[in-house]
Enzyme design. Structure first.
Site, PDB file in Angstrom:
ATOM      1  N   SER A  13       0.810  -1.225   0.000  1.00 34.52           N
ATOM      2  CA  SER A  13       0.000   0.000   0.000  1.00 34.52           C
ATOM      3  C   SER A  13       0.839   1.269   0.000  1.00 34.52           C
ATOM      4  CB  SER A  13      -0.937   0.016   1.210  1.00 34.52           C
ATOM      5  OG  SER A  13      -0.192  -0.014   2.423  1.00 34.52           O
ATOM      6  N   GLY A  15       5.287   3.025   0.096  1.00 33.63           N
ATOM      7  CA  GLY A  15       6.724   2.817   0.079  1.00 33.63           C
ATOM      8  C   GLY A  15       7.204   1.919  -1.042  1.00 33.63           C
ATOM      9  N   SER A 136      15.489  -5.663   3.361  1.00 29.92           N
ATOM     10  CA  SER A 136      16.211  -5.407   4.592  1.00 29.92           C
ATOM     11  C   SER A 136      16.562  -3.919   4.650  1.00 29.92           C
ATOM     12  CB  SER A 136      17.454  -6.301   4.678  1.00 29.92           C
ATOM     13  OG  SER A 136      18.140  -6.096   5.891  1.00 29.92           O
ATOM     14  N   TYR A 150      15.242  -1.892  15.543  1.00 25.82           N
ATOM     15  CA  TYR A 150      15.010  -2.060  14.103  1.00 25.82           C
ATOM     16  C   TYR A 150      16.123  -2.895  13.477  1.00 25.82           C
ATOM     17  CZ  TYR A 150      14.404  -0.829   9.175  1.00 25.82           C
ATOM     18  OH  TYR A 150      14.244  -0.873   7.815  1.00 25.82           O
ATOM     19  N   SER A 151      17.372  -2.579  13.813  1.00 26.81           N
ATOM     20  CA  SER A 151      18.490  -3.320  13.251  1.00 26.81           C
ATOM     21  C   SER A 151      18.453  -4.782  13.672  1.00 26.81           C
ATOM     22  CB  SER A 151      19.819  -2.685  13.683  1.00 26.81           C
ATOM     23  OG  SER A 151      20.013  -1.441  13.044  1.00 26.81           O
ATOM     24  N   LYS A 154      16.300  -6.647  11.363  1.00 27.15           N
ATOM     25  CA  LYS A 154      16.877  -6.817  10.029  1.00 27.15           C
ATOM     26  C   LYS A 154      18.086  -7.754  10.060  1.00 27.15           C
ATOM     27  CE  LYS A 154      13.867  -4.304   7.920  1.00 27.15           C
ATOM     28  NZ  LYS A 154      12.870  -4.970   7.049  1.00 27.15           N
TER      29      LYS A 154
END
Length: 251
Positions: A13, A15, A136, A150-151, A154
């Site tokens: 939806s 990005g 990633s 966040y890292s 990933k």
């Protein structure tokens, strides 16, 4: 009988997910565009409507994932490329990030991608081909103050991708990792949740925001419009400092 590739995209939806969807449609591919809020996916032009299937998929909902895979194969007969794009970021010091926020982030960014991958793997094995593209980040290679959570999500995604690539190579299935260096919309509300910050963390964030503003050139805003030019890292056992870069093999 139409034989164009079929892309299955999560987080379509906005990005990168939205850009991948638009690119695939423009190339004449067939697309299964999924998102938590299916209504947020922009409908394709009338001439492309027969090649796009939009479905509601929360990657934390296993039943929705299985149903979407079933409908995709029923509609198009196959899925050739899976793009695990659904995800979000949180910003905050490790000490200050609530555990429930960290677990929710891992559920979406890591376990969600794994769940969609596992749902499609039996199909890929049967057809002895396919590509799994895990979105990633540079944050999957290194981390910095405020981005630890966040890292971590990933790093986990890249680790499992590297193992999966070795497991699936004999079956003719590719696993690739996309590591954008910077992509501003990823961190805009409401896609980014911001945890409470201490005064120290606020100063770190303010300095980082200031440096990013100076570094961002006008080209950054259009990178999202050029997914065909993204470079991917094959998930291999090569040292992280020695990347094996390649253009998308299906473009």
């Amino acid at each position: 009988m139409e034989t164009s590739p079929v892309w299955f995209i999560t987080g379509a939806s906005s990005g990168f997910g939205k850009a991948f969807t638009e690119y695939a449609v423009e190339q004449g591919y067939r697309v299964v565009a999924t998102a938590r809020k299916c209504g947020a996916i922009e409908p394709p032009a009338a001439r492309h409507s027969g090649r796009v299937l939009t479905l509601p998929v929360d990657v934390n909902n296993r039943a929705q994932i299985e149903e979407a895979v079933r409908q995709a194969i029923e509609r198009f007969g196959a899925v050739d490329v899976l793009i695990n794009n659904a995800g979000y970021g949180i910003v905050g010091a490790v000490e200050e990030t609530p555990e429930e926020e960290l677990r929710a982030l891992m559920d979406t960014n890591f376990f969600g991608a794994v769940a969609v991958t596992r749902a499609l793997l039996p199909h890929f094995r049967r057809q002895r081909c396919g590509a799994i593209v895990n979105i990633s980040s540079l944050g999957g290679q290194l981390s910095m103050a405020g981005f630890g959570s966040y890292s971590a999500s990933k790093f986990a995604l890249e680790g499992i991708s590297e193992a999966l690539a070795q497991e699936l190579k004999p079956l003719g299935i590719k696993v690739l990792i996309v590591e954008p260096v910077s992509f501003e919309p990823t961190w805009r509300e409401p896609e980014c949740a911001t945890c409470p910050r201490s005064m120290l963390m606020q100063r770190v964030w303010d300095r980082r925001a200031s440096s990013r503003a100076r570094a961002m050139g006008p080209s950054l805003a259009i990178r999202i419009r050029l997914p065909a030019q993204l470079t991917l890292r094959f998930a291999t056992r090569t040292p992280r400092s020695d990347y094996n870069w390649a253009k998308m093999p299906w473009t």
